[in-house]
Design an enzyme around this catalytic site. Structure first.
Site, PDB file in Angstrom:
ATOM      1  N   ALA A   1       0.992  -1.083  -0.019  1.00 40.69           N
ATOM      2  CA  ALA A   1      -0.330  -0.481   0.120  1.00 40.69           C
ATOM      3  C   ALA A   1       0.727   1.511  -0.218  1.00 40.69           C
ATOM      4  O   ALA A   1       0.824   2.121  -0.722  1.00 40.69           O
ATOM      5  CB  ALA A   1      -0.354  -0.031   1.078  1.00 40.69           C
ATOM      6  N   TYR A   2       2.204   1.435   1.138  1.00 39.53           N
ATOM      7  CA  TYR A   2       3.192   2.875   0.987  1.00 39.53           C
ATOM      8  C   TYR A   2       3.764   2.554  -0.030  1.00 39.53           C
ATOM      9  O   TYR A   2       3.945   3.564  -1.389  1.00 39.53           O
ATOM     10  CB  TYR A   2       3.806   2.427   2.209  1.00 39.53           C
ATOM     11  CG  TYR A   2       5.084   3.359   1.985  1.00 39.53           C
ATOM     12  CD1 TYR A   2       4.629   4.544   2.743  1.00 39.53           C
ATOM     13  CD2 TYR A   2       6.247   3.060   2.232  1.00 39.53           C
ATOM     14  CE1 TYR A   2       4.869   5.263   3.065  1.00 39.53           C
ATOM     15  CE2 TYR A   2       7.347   4.834   2.260  1.00 39.53           C
ATOM     16  CZ  TYR A   2       6.738   5.424   3.069  1.00 39.53           C
ATOM     17  OH  TYR A   2       7.202   6.249   3.068  1.00 39.53           O
TER      18      TYR A   2
END
Length: 251
Positions: free
Chosen positions: A153-154
């Site tokens: 996600a990051y």
């Protein structure tokens, strides 16, 4: 004259870590800095520290996931100081989990604190940055550049920010606006906590840094941010600047 004398700067996530390092480096070069953060206690403490060098600097509490009010951050600063010269999109929160475990909520957290605020703050700041021929500094990560495990996600949000920054550099160069990206490796509070929790892994990572250390948030990352916010970088745009001691060498 100081490099950033009387330049009006916004830094998201400025109450601690890399954000506070940049804020301190910039006020020492004459900037008027607004740090935007959700953490009121840390924000007010940092405000006091900044005002010792720049009495007009301030803390603005805001939840960057509250998309409807992002434009108000820009308006508040411009109403107070009359202009905006530099926007630094530094804030970002995410969970470290595998792709298999990643949920919509995890994606929403990363994009909601990282990519979307970066996009909407840039959009809201554009009219004022056109007037000042200002600068935008966004943030990437080695997690995205190298695809670190447990960082889906990051990494996805960080690479989306890089793509957005390159488009903005192309679209807004005609207005004299520079848009650049810092990819840091810093001795932040998070890294310090990680070093205590996993000392062997920390030392393993540090040993692979050509310069042999993690960067200082003010003197290493902050000074590069000063450069990118100043007239010295006026012919640089659309670039990812690796401020990581040589850990990743772009081709």
């Amino acid at each position: 004259m100081a490099k950033l004398q009387d330049k009006v700067v916004i830094i998201t996530g400025g109450a601690g870590g890399i954000g506070s390092g940049m804020a301190k480096a910039m006020v020492k070069e004459g900037a008027i800095v607004t740090i935007v953060d959700l953490n009121e206690v840390a924000g007010k403490e940092m405000e006091k520290e900044l005002q010792a060098f720049s009495p007009q600097s301030m803390f603005l509490q805001a939840d960057l996931m509250d998309r409807e009010n992002l434009g108000q951050i820009i308006k508040t600063v411009v109403d107070k100081y009359g202009s905006l010269d530099v926007l630094v999109n530094n804030a970002h929160a995410s969970k470290q989990i595998t792709i298999e475990e990643t949920t919509q909520a995890d994606l929403d957290l990363s994009f909601g604190t990282g990519f979307y605020p970066t996009f909407y703050l840039m959009q809201a700041a554009l009219p004022y940055l056109k007037e000042s021929k200002g600068n935008i500094i966004n943030f990437a990560s080695g997690a995205g550049l190298e695809g670190h495990e447990t960082q889906a996600a990051y990494a996805a949000a960080k690479e989306a920010i890089r793509g957005l920054s390159r488009v903005a550099a192309n679209e807004w160069g005609r207005f004299g606006i520079n848009v650049n990206i810092i990819s840091p490796l810093a001795n932040s509070l998070g890294v310090q906590a990680w070093a205590k929790a996993q000392p062997e892994y920390y030392e393993s990572v540090k040993s692979k840094i050509p310069m042999g250390r993690f960067g200082d948030v003010e003197n290493d990352i902050g000074r590069v941010a000063v450069f990118l916010a100043s007239e010295d970088s006026q012919y640089i745009t659309g670039q990812t600047i690796m401020v990581d001691g040589g850990s990743i060498m772009l081709h």
